[in-house]
Motif scaffolding. Sequence first.
Motif, PDB file in Angstrom:
ATOM      1  N   GLN A  22      20.426  66.059 -75.508  1.00 28.51           N
ATOM      2  CA  GLN A  22      20.798  66.884 -74.353  1.00 28.51           C
ATOM      3  C   GLN A  22      22.256  66.657 -73.951  1.00 28.51           C
ATOM      4  OE1 GLN A  22      17.710  67.929 -71.246  1.00 28.51           O
ATOM      5  NE2 GLN A  22      16.852  65.990 -71.942  1.00 28.51           N
ATOM      6  N   ILE A  23      22.708  65.411 -73.993  1.00 25.69           N
ATOM      7  CA  ILE A  23      24.110  65.111 -73.664  1.00 25.69           C
ATOM      8  C   ILE A  23      25.050  65.749 -74.688  1.00 25.69           C
ATOM      9  CG2 ILE A  23      25.824  63.259 -73.481  1.00 25.69           C
ATOM     10  CD1 ILE A  23      23.563  61.486 -72.354  1.00 25.69           C
ATOM     11  N   LEU A  24      24.663  65.649 -75.961  1.00 27.89           N
ATOM     12  CA  LEU A  24      25.464  66.261 -77.028  1.00 27.89           C
ATOM     13  C   LEU A  24      25.521  67.780 -76.850  1.00 27.89           C
ATOM     14  CD1 LEU A  24      27.003  65.938 -79.722  1.00 27.89           C
ATOM     15  CD2 LEU A  24      24.805  66.157 -80.904  1.00 27.89           C
ATOM     16  N   CYS A  25      24.366  68.368 -76.517  1.00 32.06           N
ATOM     17  CA  CYS A  25      24.308  69.820 -76.299  1.00 32.06           C
ATOM     18  C   CYS A  25      25.129  70.223 -75.073  1.00 32.06           C
ATOM     19  CB  CYS A  25      22.857  70.275 -76.127  1.00 32.06           C
ATOM     20  SG  CYS A  25      21.891  70.259 -77.650  1.00 32.06           S
ATOM     21  N   PHE A  26      25.125  69.382 -74.047  1.00 32.14           N
ATOM     22  CA  PHE A  26      25.908  69.661 -72.842  1.00 32.14           C
ATOM     23  C   PHE A  26      27.398  69.753 -73.176  1.00 32.14           C
ATOM     24  CE2 PHE A  26      28.574  67.969 -69.420  1.00 32.14           C
ATOM     25  CZ  PHE A  26      28.299  68.880 -68.414  1.00 32.14           C
ATOM     26  N   ILE A  27      27.893  68.796 -73.951  1.00 36.90           N
ATOM     27  CA  ILE A  27      29.303  68.791 -74.343  1.00 36.90           C
ATOM     28  C   ILE A  27      29.616  69.992 -75.228  1.00 36.90           C
ATOM     29  CG2 ILE A  27      31.091  67.528 -75.615  1.00 36.90           C
ATOM     30  CD1 ILE A  27      29.580  64.931 -74.845  1.00 36.90           C
ATOM     31  N   LEU A  28      28.739  70.257 -76.202  1.00 37.11           N
ATOM     32  CA  LEU A  28      28.961  71.340 -77.160  1.00 37.11           C
ATOM     33  C   LEU A  28      28.958  72.707 -76.480  1.00 37.11           C
ATOM     34  CD1 LEU A  28      29.217  72.405 -80.072  1.00 37.11           C
ATOM     35  CD2 LEU A  28      26.715  72.325 -80.215  1.00 37.11           C
ATOM     36  N   PHE A  29      27.938  72.970 -75.648  1.00 39.46           N
ATOM     37  CA  PHE A  29      27.814  74.293 -75.043  1.00 39.46           C
ATOM     38  C   PHE A  29      28.799  74.502 -73.896  1.00 39.46           C
ATOM     39  CE2 PHE A  29      23.291  73.940 -76.693  1.00 39.46           C
ATOM     40  CZ  PHE A  29      23.575  74.678 -77.830  1.00 39.46           C
ATOM     41  N   SER A  30      29.213  73.424 -73.259  1.00 43.09           N
ATOM     42  CA  SER A  30      30.270  73.542 -72.247  1.00 43.09           C
ATOM     43  C   SER A  30      31.568  73.977 -72.913  1.00 43.09           C
ATOM     44  CB  SER A  30      30.477  72.204 -71.523  1.00 43.09           C
ATOM     45  OG  SER A  30      29.325  71.838 -70.794  1.00 43.09           O
ATOM     46  N   PHE A  31      31.867  73.366 -74.050  1.00 38.97           N
ATOM     47  CA  PHE A  31      33.056  73.739 -74.816  1.00 38.97           C
ATOM     48  C   PHE A  31      32.955  75.188 -75.289  1.00 38.97           C
ATOM     49  CE2 PHE A  31      35.028  74.172 -79.042  1.00 38.97           C
ATOM     50  CZ  PHE A  31      36.354  73.918 -78.717  1.00 38.97           C
ATOM     51  N   VAL A  35      35.466  78.339 -74.339  1.00 43.27           N
ATOM     52  CA  VAL A  35      36.121  79.100 -75.408  1.00 43.27           C
ATOM     53  C   VAL A  35      35.728  80.570 -75.334  1.00 43.27           C
ATOM     54  CG1 VAL A  35      36.248  79.425 -77.918  1.00 43.27           C
ATOM     55  CG2 VAL A  35      36.328  77.120 -76.949  1.00 43.27           C
ATOM     56  N   LEU A  36      34.451  80.822 -75.074  1.00 41.25           N
ATOM     57  CA  LEU A  36      33.949  82.192 -74.960  1.00 41.25           C
ATOM     58  C   LEU A  36      34.640  82.952 -73.832  1.00 41.25           C
ATOM     59  CD1 LEU A  36      30.211  83.191 -75.091  1.00 41.25           C
ATOM     60  CD2 LEU A  36      31.625  84.041 -73.256  1.00 41.25           C
ATOM     61  N   LEU A  37      34.724  82.316 -72.669  1.00 41.37           N
ATOM     62  CA  LEU A  37      35.366  82.957 -71.518  1.00 41.37           C
ATOM     63  C   LEU A  37      36.843  83.221 -71.784  1.00 41.37           C
ATOM     64  CD1 LEU A  37      33.801  80.989 -68.512  1.00 41.37           C
ATOM     65  CD2 LEU A  37      33.235  83.289 -69.269  1.00 41.37           C
ATOM     66  N   MET A  38      37.544  82.220 -72.288  1.00 42.43           N
ATOM     67  CA  MET A  38      38.980  82.365 -72.544  1.00 42.43           C
ATOM     68  C   MET A  38      39.248  83.413 -73.618  1.00 42.43           C
ATOM     69  SD  MET A  38      40.320  78.414 -72.393  1.00 42.43           S
ATOM     70  CE  MET A  38      41.981  78.917 -72.833  1.00 42.43           C
ATOM     71  N   GLY A  39      38.475  83.367 -74.701  1.00 43.65           N
ATOM     72  CA  GLY A  39      38.679  84.305 -75.804  1.00 43.65           C
ATOM     73  C   GLY A  39      38.475  85.748 -75.381  1.00 43.65           C
ATOM     74  N   THR A  72      26.382  86.463 -71.636  1.00 48.08           N
ATOM     75  CA  THR A  72      26.180  85.023 -71.833  1.00 48.08           C
ATOM     76  C   THR A  72      26.141  84.262 -70.509  1.00 48.08           C
ATOM     77  OG1 THR A  72      26.885  83.168 -73.232  1.00 48.08           O
ATOM     78  CG2 THR A  72      28.595  84.315 -72.010  1.00 48.08           C
ATOM     79  N   SER A  73      26.775  84.821 -69.466  1.00 45.01           N
ATOM     80  CA  SER A  73      26.778  84.156 -68.158  1.00 45.01           C
ATOM     81  C   SER A  73      25.424  84.237 -67.447  1.00 45.01           C
ATOM     82  CB  SER A  73      27.862  84.756 -67.255  1.00 45.01           C
ATOM     83  OG  SER A  73      29.155  84.490 -67.785  1.00 45.01           O
ATOM     84  N   THR A  74      24.536  85.090 -67.936  1.00 46.64           N
ATOM     85  CA  THR A  74      23.188  85.139 -67.361  1.00 46.64           C
ATOM     86  C   THR A  74      22.332  83.969 -67.838  1.00 46.64           C
ATOM     87  OG1 THR A  74      22.299  86.503 -69.165  1.00 46.64           O
ATOM     88  CG2 THR A  74      23.268  87.661 -67.282  1.00 46.64           C
ATOM     89  N   VAL A  75      22.777  83.319 -68.912  1.00 46.73           N
ATOM     90  CA  VAL A  75      21.971  82.250 -69.520  1.00 46.73           C
ATOM     91  C   VAL A  75      22.699  80.916 -69.591  1.00 46.73           C
ATOM     92  CG1 VAL A  75      20.800  81.518 -71.637  1.00 46.73           C
ATOM     93  CG2 VAL A  75      20.645  83.889 -70.899  1.00 46.73           C
ATOM     94  N   THR A  76      23.935  80.931 -70.086  1.00 48.43           N
ATOM     95  CA  THR A  76      24.626  79.694 -70.439  1.00 48.43           C
ATOM     96  C   THR A  76      24.874  78.732 -69.279  1.00 48.43           C
ATOM     97  OG1 THR A  76      25.702  80.931 -72.223  1.00 48.43           O
ATOM     98  CG2 THR A  76      26.594  78.764 -71.706  1.00 48.43           C
ATOM     99  N   PRO A  77      25.380  79.171 -68.106  1.00 44.86           N
ATOM    100  CA  PRO A  77      25.573  78.222 -67.006  1.00 44.86           C
ATOM    101  C   PRO A  77      24.288  77.490 -66.613  1.00 44.86           C
ATOM    102  CG  PRO A  77      26.706  80.271 -66.540  1.00 44.86           C
ATOM    103  CD  PRO A  77      25.870  80.526 -67.745  1.00 44.86           C
ATOM    104  N   LYS A  78      23.172  78.214 -66.598  1.00 46.33           N
ATOM    105  CA  LYS A  78      21.876  77.597 -66.281  1.00 46.33           C
ATOM    106  C   LYS A  78      21.482  76.604 -67.362  1.00 46.33           C
ATOM    107  CE  LYS A  78      17.658  77.155 -64.557  1.00 46.33           C
ATOM    108  NZ  LYS A  78      17.416  76.231 -63.415  1.00 46.33           N
TER     109      LYS A  78
END
Length: 312
Positions: A22-31, A35-39, A72-78
């Motif tokens: 879960q910690i690894l996924c938190f770091i990965l999906f936060s990144f 990237v998704l938002l900026m791109g 993606t903002s409907t799912v990813t932040p949660k």
Amino acid sequence: MKNWNNITEFVLLGLSQNNEVQILCFILFSFCYVVLLMGNLIIMISILCSKLIDQPMYYFLTYLSLVDVCYTSTVTPKLISDLLVEKKIISYNNCLIQVFTMHLFGAIEIFVLTGMAYDRYVAICKPLHYQVIMSRKRCNIMVLAAFGWAILHSFSQFVLLILLPFCGPNEINHYFCDVYPLLELACIDTQRVGLLVVVSSGMVALVVFIVVMGSYTMILYTLHGHSSESHHKALSTCGSHITVVVLFFGPVLFIYIRPATTFKEDKVFALFYTIVAPMLNPFIYTLKNKDMKNAVKNIWRRNNFLRRKLIF
């Protein structure tokens, strides 16, 4: 029906129960989310601040980037916030809202991608009529039609779920609320409802996918008579579209084209169309596209120029 409902909240089981994962996924999906938002924001700003917005292809691409951010903002932040808590809870109302918004933006994306495929088909197969067929008025109508159809589709999914009774258990074996996992928790036989979902989601996506791929087949057939230079340029543009279409439609079809049931692999496939594809789209459309590269460079140079002016 409302009296049958004993559920006020659902528990999401998430991607994994292992704390280290879960910690690894938190770091990965936060990144990935950053990237998704900026791109996608860079794509939108670069097109809106350049003459590319006058071209139908980039007009649709702007909407695609906007929809990707919303989708993606409907799912990813949660998902990201849930990776830091032991018990992942979502209220009944928020769960239904998540289903509605996911299907809304997902349906819009499907039809925006269809509009982009149609634009390429007209540009290559009917170049003499391109300006007339793909006028700004026609493009606006296509976008409005996509929004209208998406609202009808998502509202139908919402109505199907709101009429179902939930009396327990309340654990959803997923990282977000979706139709199939919720159907498994309903207190009645949902076979007919599941069939309606297959028709309204899976079959529609399949028909659109076949139409889109058919248009690209026609494009490839038409390109046989073109020069090597124009052939290469057209293939480069169409290759980007096909890659995006496959990345999005592939996982969607895997989940929604079958009868109403869930598999363990659904979470992995869902990651592709909720996070991975929206994150990769800006890179796919930019790396092999000279116009987009130049537009991004011009925006970057303009920002640097403004910064220097402000400093001095």
